[in-house]
Design a protein around this motif. Structure first.
Motif, mmCIF file in Angstrom:
data_model
loop_
_atom_site.group_PDB
_atom_site.id
_atom_site.type_symbol
_atom_site.label_atom_id
_atom_site.label_comp_id
_atom_site.label_asym_id
_atom_site.label_seq_id
_atom_site.Cartn_x
_atom_site.Cartn_y
_atom_site.Cartn_z
ATOM 1 N N GLY A 72 -15.606 -39.185 65.567
ATOM 2 C CA GLY A 72 -14.257 -39.546 65.157
ATOM 3 C C GLY A 72 -13.640 -40.569 66.091
ATOM 4 N N ALA A 73 -13.856 -40.381 67.400
ATOM 5 C CA ALA A 73 -13.321 -41.325 68.386
ATOM 6 C C ALA A 73 -13.986 -42.686 68.254
ATOM 7 N N TYR A 74 -15.303 -42.707 68.017
ATOM 8 C CA TYR A 74 -16.005 -43.977 67.824
ATOM 9 C C TYR A 74 -15.411 -44.754 66.653
ATOM 10 N N LEU A 75 -15.197 -44.049 65.552
ATOM 11 C CA LEU A 75 -14.724 -44.724 64.345
ATOM 12 C C LEU A 75 -13.278 -45.182 64.489
ATOM 13 N N GLU A 76 -12.461 -44.373 65.130
ATOM 14 C CA GLU A 76 -11.054 -44.742 65.303
ATOM 15 C C GLU A 76 -10.892 -45.921 66.261
ATOM 16 N N SER A 77 -11.847 -46.084 67.173
ATOM 17 C CA SER A 77 -11.767 -47.197 68.128
ATOM 18 C C SER A 77 -12.589 -48.400 67.660
ATOM 19 N N ASP A 78 -12.938 -48.409 66.368
ATOM 20 C CA ASP A 78 -13.688 -49.530 65.776
ATOM 21 C C ASP A 78 -15.026 -49.770 66.465
ATOM 22 N N ARG A 79 -15.736 -48.673 66.759
ATOM 23 C CA ARG A 79 -17.094 -48.782 67.292
ATOM 24 C C ARG A 79 -18.077 -48.051 66.376
ATOM 25 N N PRO A 80 -18.179 -48.491 65.126
ATOM 26 C CA PRO A 80 -19.119 -47.830 64.213
ATOM 27 C C PRO A 80 -20.568 -47.949 64.673
ATOM 28 N N ASP A 81 -20.856 -48.966 65.508
ATOM 29 C CA ASP A 81 -22.221 -49.122 65.995
ATOM 30 C C ASP A 81 -22.658 -47.909 66.802
ATOM 31 N N LEU A 82 -21.730 -47.355 67.623
ATOM 32 C CA LEU A 82 -22.065 -46.189 68.423
ATOM 33 C C LEU A 82 -22.263 -44.961 67.539
ATOM 34 N N ALA A 83 -21.448 -44.857 66.493
ATOM 35 C CA ALA A 83 -21.608 -43.747 65.554
ATOM 36 C C ALA A 83 -22.956 -43.849 64.836
ATOM 37 N N ARG A 84 -23.335 -45.072 64.443
ATOM 38 C CA ARG A 84 -24.624 -45.251 63.769
ATOM 39 C C ARG A 84 -25.782 -44.868 64.697
ATOM 40 N N ASP A 85 -25.689 -45.271 65.973
ATOM 41 C CA ASP A 85 -26.746 -44.922 66.928
ATOM 42 C C ASP A 85 -26.903 -43.406 67.026
ATOM 43 N N TRP A 86 -25.773 -42.690 67.057
ATOM 44 C CA TRP A 86 -25.805 -41.237 67.183
ATOM 45 C C TRP A 86 -26.448 -40.614 65.939
ATOM 46 N N ILE A 87 -26.040 -41.086 64.766
ATOM 47 C CA ILE A 87 -26.610 -40.567 63.523
ATOM 48 C C ILE A 87 -28.114 -40.857 63.461
ATOM 49 N N GLU A 88 -28.492 -42.062 63.876
ATOM 50 C CA GLU A 88 -29.910 -42.442 63.844
ATOM 51 C C GLU A 88 -30.744 -41.548 64.756
ATOM 52 N N LEU A 89 -30.230 -41.251 65.938
ATOM 53 C CA LEU A 89 -30.955 -40.380 66.867
ATOM 54 C C LEU A 89 -31.117 -38.983 66.279
ATOM 55 N N LEU A 90 -30.032 -38.430 65.733
ATOM 56 C CA LEU A 90 -30.091 -37.088 65.142
ATOM 57 C C LEU A 90 -31.073 -37.054 63.982
ATOM 58 N N ASP A 91 -31.007 -38.045 63.099
ATOM 59 C CA ASP A 91 -31.878 -38.066 61.929
ATOM 60 C C ASP A 91 -33.341 -38.238 62.325
ATOM 61 N N GLU A 92 -33.582 -38.996 63.386
ATOM 62 C CA GLU A 92 -34.960 -39.170 63.850
ATOM 63 C C GLU A 92 -35.526 -37.838 64.334
ATOM 64 N N ASN A 93 -34.725 -37.089 65.096
ATOM 65 C CA ASN A 93 -35.168 -35.783 65.584
ATOM 66 C C ASN A 93 -35.379 -34.797 64.438
ATOM 67 N N LEU A 94 -34.450 -34.784 63.490
ATOM 68 C CA LEU A 94 -34.548 -33.857 62.367
ATOM 69 C C LEU A 94 -35.714 -34.206 61.452
ATOM 70 N N THR A 95 -35.993 -35.504 61.291
ATOM 71 C CA THR A 95 -37.144 -35.908 60.493
ATOM 72 C C THR A 95 -38.434 -35.415 61.128
ATOM 73 N N GLY A 96 -38.536 -35.554 62.455
ATOM 74 C CA GLY A 96 -39.718 -35.064 63.155
ATOM 75 C C GLY A 96 -39.922 -33.572 62.940
#
Length: 323
Positions: free
Chosen positions: A43-67
């Protein structure tokens, strides 16, 4: 038919929650903490206009869950239990579909005797006071075009490839080299795109990271090439199965490389993730592995006294080829 009665003390007994790789108990409080952390952070990433950081976090989680979903160990976790933290954190982000749900992760962990709490979002919302992120807001923020210059995006991509390469080194030096090639390609693109004033220092740091990681990959690959033994044997002290396997290999005249697991704890974690929990771990030159003293496996691979004698006509002297 009447239902069997249960002892009231047994029914009230607290569950024995499993622990993660840091020996922390995964209890309801820990699940709530994971939920709050992921929700507030994104929420803080998105409110501060840093969607790139939010995407990185989602990508890391999805990579782990896919494994985990594909039957392997998640790249960013040391133990299988750690993936439940990722599943809870991902459930807090209403964007797309997670590779595997928290409920399914919980069910699969239960199948192997690991007990973790149920993810009750309504209860979490009531107890923590943290509302789930609004799906519409998340989608708008994450789907908007990135404002970062293309060259800097290439640098970020290169750094991500370096992280993946380093994570792959101990398990697969070929995969690590593939990630490094991707990093080098992204950096080459960055050189062609960036203007002199566009943070070349960041690109230089990324290039240095690629070089350091490349040196590590080369060292691992050279070590693998140097080992020409027919078998690699991973052993622990005072292990009856280890001693029996070494005797069988010695009697058959098999050249083997012995690696003490107590000196390589990272290998213990790696083997556990692969379901190899008993010493010795036997690895043949063609890459097959099994755990424990297994005469049938030795015979199948021509590594016991009788099969060697039948194949080569040797007398099978006890040569003691352990190194």
């Amino acid at each position: 038919m009447t239902e069997p009665t249960t002892n009231s003390s047994e029914s009230q007994k607290a569950p024995e929650w499993t622990t993660n790789s840091q020996d922390e108990v995964i209890d309801p409080a820990r699940v709530a903490a994971d939920w709050v952390q992921s929700t507030t952070m994104v929420g803080a990433y998105l409110e501060s206009d840093r969607p790139d950081l939010a995407r990185d976090w989602i990508e890391l989680l999805d990579e782990n869950l896919t494994g985990f979903a594909e039957g392997g160990a998640p790249p960013g976790s040391d133990e299988l239990e750690d993936v439940y933290h990722d599943a809870v954190a991902r459930a807090a982000i209403p964007y797309g579909e997670a590779p595997i749900s928290a409920d399914e992760v919980r069910r699969q962990l239960a199948n192997i005797g690991r007990t973790v709490p149920e993810l009750d979002i309504a209860n979490l919302r009531a107890t923590t006071g943290i509302m789930p992120l609004d799906p519409g807001m998340v989608a708008r923020k994450l789907d908007q075009p990135a404002a970062t210059p293309a060259g800097l995006e290439d640098v970020a991509s290169a750094r991500l490839s370096v992280r993946r390469a380093i994570a792959s080194i101990t398990e697969d030096s070929e995969a690590a080299q593939t990630h490094l090639n991707a990093a080098n390609s992204a950096l080459t693109q960055a050189v062609d795109t960036l203007r002199p004033e566009d943070a070349r220092a960041g690109m230089q740091a990324a290039q240095e990271s690629v070089q350091r990681a490349s040196e590590k990959v080369t060292a691992v690959a050279e070590t693998a090439t140097d080992v020409d033994a027919e078998v690699t044997l991973y052993t622990t002290p005072e292990c009856v199965g280890c001693a029996a396997t070494k005797r069988a290999l010695d009697k058959a005249g098999v050249d083997y490389e012995e690696i003490p697991l107590q000196e390589n704890p990272h290998l213990i974690q790696q083997f556990k993730k692969q379901g190899l929990a008993q010493a010795p771990i036997v690895e043949t030159k063609d890459g097959e592995r099994w755990a424990g003293f297994n005469p049938k496996k030795l015979r199948e691979h021509g590594l016991d006294y009788r099969s060697r004698q039948q194949r080569s006509g040797e007398s099978g002297q006890d040569t003691g080829h352990g190194r």
